[in-house]
Scaffold this motif. Structure first.
Motif, PDB file in Angstrom:
ATOM      1  N   MET A 132     -28.634 -26.655 -12.926  1.00 46.09           N
ATOM      2  CA  MET A 132     -30.076 -26.426 -12.888  1.00 46.09           C
ATOM      3  C   MET A 132     -30.734 -27.076 -14.096  1.00 46.09           C
ATOM      4  SD  MET A 132     -30.259 -22.465 -11.565  1.00 46.09           S
ATOM      5  CE  MET A 132     -29.212 -21.810 -12.884  1.00 46.09           C
ATOM      6  N   SER A 133     -29.957 -27.234 -15.154  1.00 48.30           N
ATOM      7  CA  SER A 133     -30.397 -27.908 -16.379  1.00 48.30           C
ATOM      8  C   SER A 133     -29.145 -28.252 -17.162  1.00 48.30           C
ATOM      9  CB  SER A 133     -31.329 -27.008 -17.200  1.00 48.30           C
ATOM     10  OG  SER A 133     -30.604 -25.919 -17.743  1.00 48.30           O
ATOM     11  N   ASP A 134     -29.318 -28.813 -18.359  1.00 47.76           N
ATOM     12  CA  ASP A 134     -28.152 -29.122 -19.174  1.00 47.76           C
ATOM     13  C   ASP A 134     -27.407 -27.872 -19.620  1.00 47.76           C
ATOM     14  OD1 ASP A 134     -28.408 -31.840 -19.009  1.00 47.76           O
ATOM     15  OD2 ASP A 134     -29.658 -31.993 -20.816  1.00 47.76           O
ATOM     16  N   SER A 135     -28.047 -26.723 -19.550  1.00 45.39           N
ATOM     17  CA  SER A 135     -27.425 -25.497 -20.046  1.00 45.39           C
ATOM     18  C   SER A 135     -27.307 -24.413 -18.982  1.00 45.39           C
ATOM     19  CB  SER A 135     -28.224 -24.943 -21.236  1.00 45.39           C
ATOM     20  OG  SER A 135     -29.558 -24.666 -20.856  1.00 45.39           O
ATOM     21  N   SER A 136     -27.493 -24.752 -17.713  1.00 42.17           N
ATOM     22  CA  SER A 136     -27.379 -23.735 -16.669  1.00 42.17           C
ATOM     23  C   SER A 136     -26.878 -24.360 -15.383  1.00 42.17           C
ATOM     24  CB  SER A 136     -28.724 -23.042 -16.430  1.00 42.17           C
ATOM     25  OG  SER A 136     -29.701 -23.975 -16.010  1.00 42.17           O
ATOM     26  N   ALA A 137     -26.145 -23.560 -14.618  1.00 43.43           N
ATOM     27  CA  ALA A 137     -25.598 -24.002 -13.338  1.00 43.43           C
ATOM     28  C   ALA A 137     -25.676 -22.851 -12.353  1.00 43.43           C
ATOM     29  CB  ALA A 137     -24.147 -24.470 -13.502  1.00 43.43           C
ATOM     30  N   ILE A 156     -24.598 -31.131 -25.565  1.00 42.80           N
ATOM     31  CA  ILE A 156     -24.330 -29.697 -25.516  1.00 42.80           C
ATOM     32  C   ILE A 156     -23.005 -29.480 -24.810  1.00 42.80           C
ATOM     33  CG2 ILE A 156     -25.168 -27.498 -24.630  1.00 42.80           C
ATOM     34  CD1 ILE A 156     -27.978 -28.654 -24.708  1.00 42.80           C
ATOM     35  N   GLU A 157     -22.172 -28.613 -25.372  1.00 43.47           N
ATOM     36  CA  GLU A 157     -20.888 -28.340 -24.733  1.00 43.47           C
ATOM     37  C   GLU A 157     -21.125 -27.625 -23.423  1.00 43.47           C
ATOM     38  OE1 GLU A 157     -16.577 -26.654 -26.037  1.00 43.47           O
ATOM     39  OE2 GLU A 157     -18.327 -25.445 -26.534  1.00 43.47           O
ATOM     40  N   ARG A 158     -20.554 -28.156 -22.374  1.00 44.81           N
ATOM     41  CA  ARG A 158     -20.734 -27.591 -21.045  1.00 44.81           C
ATOM     42  C   ARG A 158     -19.457 -26.869 -20.659  1.00 44.81           C
ATOM     43  NH1 ARG A 158     -22.839 -31.682 -16.730  1.00 44.81           N
ATOM     44  NH2 ARG A 158     -24.737 -31.281 -17.912  1.00 44.81           N
ATOM     45  N   ALA A 161     -24.123 -15.328  -4.643  1.00 44.26           N
ATOM     46  CA  ALA A 161     -25.023 -16.092  -5.517  1.00 44.26           C
ATOM     47  C   ALA A 161     -24.607 -15.845  -6.961  1.00 44.26           C
ATOM     48  CB  ALA A 161     -26.473 -15.678  -5.311  1.00 44.26           C
ATOM     49  N   SER A 162     -24.588 -16.902  -7.755  1.00 46.89           N
ATOM     50  CA  SER A 162     -24.196 -16.743  -9.159  1.00 46.89           C
ATOM     51  C   SER A 162     -24.846 -17.839  -9.991  1.00 46.89           C
ATOM     52  CB  SER A 162     -22.676 -16.796  -9.314  1.00 46.89           C
ATOM     53  OG  SER A 162     -22.136 -17.973  -8.765  1.00 46.89           O
ATOM     54  N   ALA A 163     -24.957 -17.546 -11.277  1.00 50.30           N
ATOM     55  CA  ALA A 163     -25.545 -18.503 -12.216  1.00 50.30           C
ATOM     56  C   ALA A 163     -24.845 -18.382 -13.554  1.00 50.30           C
ATOM     57  CB  ALA A 163     -27.050 -18.261 -12.385  1.00 50.30           C
ATOM     58  N   THR A 164     -24.697 -19.525 -14.236  1.00 47.73           N
ATOM     59  CA  THR A 164     -24.107 -19.576 -15.569  1.00 47.73           C
ATOM     60  C   THR A 164     -25.114 -20.171 -16.541  1.00 47.73           C
ATOM     61  OG1 THR A 164     -21.824 -19.770 -14.791  1.00 47.73           O
ATOM     62  CG2 THR A 164     -22.287 -20.608 -16.985  1.00 47.73           C
ATOM     63  N   TRP A 165     -25.263 -19.531 -17.693  1.00 43.75           N
ATOM     64  CA  TRP A 165     -26.134 -20.032 -18.747  1.00 43.75           C
ATOM     65  C   TRP A 165     -25.321 -20.261 -20.017  1.00 43.75           C
ATOM     66  CZ3 TRP A 165     -27.371 -15.867 -15.666  1.00 43.75           C
ATOM     67  CH2 TRP A 165     -28.495 -16.033 -14.817  1.00 43.75           C
ATOM     68  N   ASP A 182     -22.654 -31.389  -9.220  1.00 40.60           N
ATOM     69  CA  ASP A 182     -23.300 -31.055  -7.953  1.00 40.60           C
ATOM     70  C   ASP A 182     -22.322 -31.244  -6.795  1.00 40.60           C
ATOM     71  OD1 ASP A 182     -25.589 -30.596  -9.383  1.00 40.60           O
ATOM     72  OD2 ASP A 182     -26.471 -32.568  -8.978  1.00 40.60           O
ATOM     73  N   LYS A 183     -22.269 -30.230  -5.918  1.00 39.90           N
ATOM     74  CA  LYS A 183     -21.340 -30.295  -4.790  1.00 39.90           C
ATOM     75  C   LYS A 183     -21.798 -29.320  -3.724  1.00 39.90           C
ATOM     76  CE  LYS A 183     -17.283 -28.503  -5.416  1.00 39.90           C
ATOM     77  NZ  LYS A 183     -15.873 -28.302  -5.872  1.00 39.90           N
ATOM     78  N   VAL A 184     -21.741 -29.754  -2.464  1.00 39.67           N
ATOM     79  CA  VAL A 184     -22.024 -28.892  -1.318  1.00 39.67           C
ATOM     80  C   VAL A 184     -20.862 -29.016  -0.344  1.00 39.67           C
ATOM     81  CG1 VAL A 184     -23.569 -28.366   0.603  1.00 39.67           C
ATOM     82  CG2 VAL A 184     -24.521 -29.156  -1.578  1.00 39.67           C
ATOM     83  N   GLU A 185     -20.249 -27.883   0.001  1.00 39.93           N
ATOM     84  CA  GLU A 185     -19.148 -27.848   0.956  1.00 39.93           C
ATOM     85  C   GLU A 185     -19.612 -27.095   2.198  1.00 39.93           C
ATOM     86  OE1 GLU A 185     -15.340 -27.798  -2.096  1.00 39.93           O
ATOM     87  OE2 GLU A 185     -16.168 -25.891  -1.405  1.00 39.93           O
ATOM     88  N   THR A 186     -19.468 -27.716   3.348  1.00 41.36           N
ATOM     89  CA  THR A 186     -19.839 -27.087   4.612  1.00 41.36           C
ATOM     90  C   THR A 186     -18.636 -27.083   5.540  1.00 41.36           C
ATOM     91  OG1 THR A 186     -20.587 -29.180   5.567  1.00 41.36           O
ATOM     92  CG2 THR A 186     -22.226 -27.864   4.376  1.00 41.36           C
TER      93      THR A 186
END
Length: 710
Positions: free
Chosen positions: A196-201, A38-40, A227-231, A172-176
């Protein structure tokens, strides 16, 4: 919430339910393939170097290489923001040619005051003029020079600043980060993103800062949650939903200037503040933003964006109103104010690349709508007659109790503001050497006061833009453009110009036109980009404070209109990698802004023919040296701003300040030390009025930050 606000919200959501969204965000994108093919799509800065970026969509609303844009534009990268430890937008002005501070977050750009900004290319500023935008959630900053009305609607002609927000990433990345500094500064941030899955972040972030400042009675607290999410919807559509919460508490604000003499010398210590310890300016804002991207079967793309904003600003503060004859007793005015904004902004853009008549065309057709419901409450008292005590500027003694003041309530103000625009643009590739751009926008504006004293003003305007590029080689672009601007008058300005009870639209809309020519060059195998421009901007129907006005209720209009102001200048920007381990950015600007219509001295913010807070010369530098052997980098920079005048004709002296930074990687941690105003220079960052003085620049400050990326 008013009927019209609700109506537009419903219309927006209905439109989004039927519209797909543009493939990739308006800004630079990158694609990756998931494990399932799937194109990401993730929105990333594509900086191949530390500070230089190769393309932007701000100038055309299509991703366009800088060399193919017939207008001056600057982009400040995320790496530059990090190296300068920039926490708020005022930290970055040194890196933008022709830009210097005016007041609060407002700037002078190419000689003109500019308060309006954009977020991801659309309206909806949660800080709304009196607070300074914070940069925690900002990936990069874009600046389009000259009038921008053709794409973005009404505004000032100097420049438009656009803040590009951070988006979810599939990696995946966490910056503190933890940071400490002088003036009791402390804070922390966490920024996490991933799939969060192959089609969401997703992306989750929080930022907190607490500090005192060098001004008496002042402190700052900033809290931001994001807070944000991409599908990914199929392989042609993506949706990104963002929410931001902003809570800003500024003690001892709304912060005014320090009194000066006519030569710009401070009359007291720069720590002076007219505010009492209990004064404050508080901001609470929530922003909801939805970006939808779609690619049609024929290759056409669409980007639709909705931004919904709700904010509340409360201000209880003491304002300087001028010195008594003893030269040290400051008359003060106390203001208790509440402002509430509810805003909806909708923008949709269709882009189609095609060949017509043997020429390559990139066609843009778009439209936007912006609606604001505004509420304002205002109580005021001045001087001894209102029990507001004077303050000795040389030995200020605080402790006044505003509960004892005799305040006058001004009428509450409720406004509805509507603006609708439609625009069309064509980017044309005539051949290998010649490119062109032509476009036009139609704007319709209405501002209505609600309630018993209901009245409204409305206006409409066409604003065209034409540009041409000649590229004799792949490393050189010669360009020219003619752009127009349009800034309608609000009901507030119209009412301030009215002398009797019968309202009438006395003020004409401000209009502007720019002629700009320039050359862009790539040097050292495309490692360095330089842009040299010359411009002339003419602004007509200029609206300014009336010098004859003595205060509220005197029967004299507080604003007036003069004929014309002309700005002429030259700007040079250089950014890129000098060597593998040496990078930097440099800018120089010369600007001459004069009154060319109306009598000399007929307005408050002029001396002879000069315009306020418009320096003739500015210089900005920031450069970084990397030492890979010790996993470290050293940076330093400087800012020079030439002499100016204030709104009351007082000299604002020139200044030069230097900054430095050291970054080292230690066992997976990034240790960063930044020193601003290295030599502890005392200076005024901008001028204001005679009774309020000049805004003092910050003394030497030190920030130490320890961060880690997982």
């Amino acid at each position: 919430m008013s009927y019209s606000y609700s109506r537009l919200c419903v219309a927006v959501m209905t439109a989004l339910s039927t519209l797909s969204a543009p493939v990739l965000a308006q800004q630079t994108e990158s694609n990756a393939q998931s494990k399932d093919g799937i194109e990401r799509v993730s929105v990333l800065g594509r900086a191949t170097q530390f500070y230089r970026m190769d393309e932007s969509a701000m100038a055309t609303k299509t991703p366009t290489n800088f060399m193919d844009i017939p207008q001056s534009i600057q982009v400040l990268s995320e790496e530059l923001i990090e190296d300068q430890a920039a926490r708020q937008t005022t930290d970055l002005y040194r890196s933008i040619s022709g830009v210097s501070q005016f007041s609060y977050s407002g700037v002078t750009a190419r000689g003109f005051r500019q308060d309006q900004v954009r977020y991801d290319g659309v309206q909806g500023d949660p800080y709304s003029g009196f607070s300074i935008p914070q940069l925690f959630n900002i990936e990069r900053v874009e600046v389009l020079k000259g009038p921008s009305s053709m794409l973005y609607g009404g505004g000032e002609p100097g420049a438009l600043i656009n803040y590009v927000t951070k988006k979810p990433e599939f990696d995946d990345k966490v910056e503190t980060a933890l940071f400490l500094g002088n003036y009791s500064q402390k804070g922390a941030s966490v920024d996490a993103t991933g799939s969060m899955s192959d089609s969401s972040a997703f992306r989750l972030g929080t930022f907190y800062q607490d500090r005192e400042t060098f001004r008496k009675n002042t402190d700052e607290q900033n809290l931001q949650l994001s807070a944000s999410a991409t599908w990914l919807v199929g392989n042609r559509t993506d949706l990104t939903l963002q929410w931001d919460h902003i809570n800003q508490d500024l003690g001892g604000h709304r912060l005014r200037g320090v009194p000066v003499d006519d030569q710009g010398n401070f009359l007291t210590d720069i720590s002076y503040n007219a505010n009492e310890p209990g004064d404050s300016q508080k901001l609470k804002a929530d922003v909801l933003q939805l970006i939808s991207n779609h690619m049609f079967d024929n290759g056409m793309t669409n980007r639709t964006m909705v931004r919904v904003l709700d904010n509340e600003r409360t201000q209880q503060y003491h304002d300087n109103r001028g010195l008594l004859d003893d030269g040290r007793s400051m008359i003060r005015e106390y203001r208790d104010q509440l402002r509430e904004n509810q805003e909806v902004s909708l923008t949709t853009d269709f882009v189609y690349e095609t060949e017509l008549g043997g020429l390559q065309h990139t066609l843009l057709v778009g439209g936007d709508a912006f609606l604001v419901d505004y509420h304002f409450e205002y109580k005021v008292g001045r001087g001894e007659s209102s029990n507001v005590p004077d303050l000795d500027i040389l030995n200020p003694q605080y402790g006044a109790d505003p509960s004892n003041y005799l305040l006058t309530s001004r009428p509450n103000r409720d406004n509805e503001f509507e603006r609708f625009g439609f625009y069309i643009q064509d980017q044309i590739h005539f051949n290998k050497e010649w490119l062109g751009l032509v476009g036009a926008r139609y704007d319709n504006f209405k501002d209505e006061v609600l309630g018993g004293s209901a009245y409204s003003v409305s206006d409409s305007q066409w604003t065209p833009r034409v540009g041409v590029i000649y590229q004799p080689t792949s490393d050189t672009s010669l360009f020219a453009n003619i752009t127009q601007g349009f800034n309608p008058q609000s009901t507030g300005s119209q009412a301030s110009a009215e002398l009797d009870s019968d309202f009438g639209a006395l003020l004409e809309p401000e209009e502007s036109r720019q002629y700009e020519v320039g050359v862009k060059n790539q040097w050292l195998d495309n490692r360095i980009l330089s842009t040299l421009t010359a411009y002339e901007i003419t602004k007509s129907n200029v609206t300014l404070a009336n010098p004859a006005d003595t205060g509220f209720g005197d029967g004299i209009p507080s604003v007036t209109q003069i004929g014309e102001v002309t700005s002429e200048g030259i700007e040079l920007d250089v950014v890129g990698d000098i060597t593998k381990n040496w990078t930097g950015t440099f800018n120089y600007a010369y600007n001459d802004t004069v009154i060319t219509g109306g009598g000399d001295g007929s307005i408050r913010n002029s001396v002879g023919s000069k315009f306020a807070n418009a320096p003739e010369h500015t210089v900005g530098l920031w450069t970084r040296f990397d030492f890979p052997a010790i996993a470290s980098a050293f940076s330093f920079g400087m800012e020079y701003v030439g002499e100016r005048i204030s709104l009351s004709d007082q000299v604002v002296q020139s200044y030069t300040v230097w900054d430095a930074s050291w970054r080292s990687e230690i066992q997976g941690f990034d240790l960063q030390i930044n020193v601003r105003n290295l030599f502890d220079k005392e200076y005024a960052s901008s001028g204001f009025s005679a009774h309020n003085g000049h805004f003092p620049g910050e003394p030497r400050t030190v920030l130490v930050q320890l961060s880690r990326t997982f």
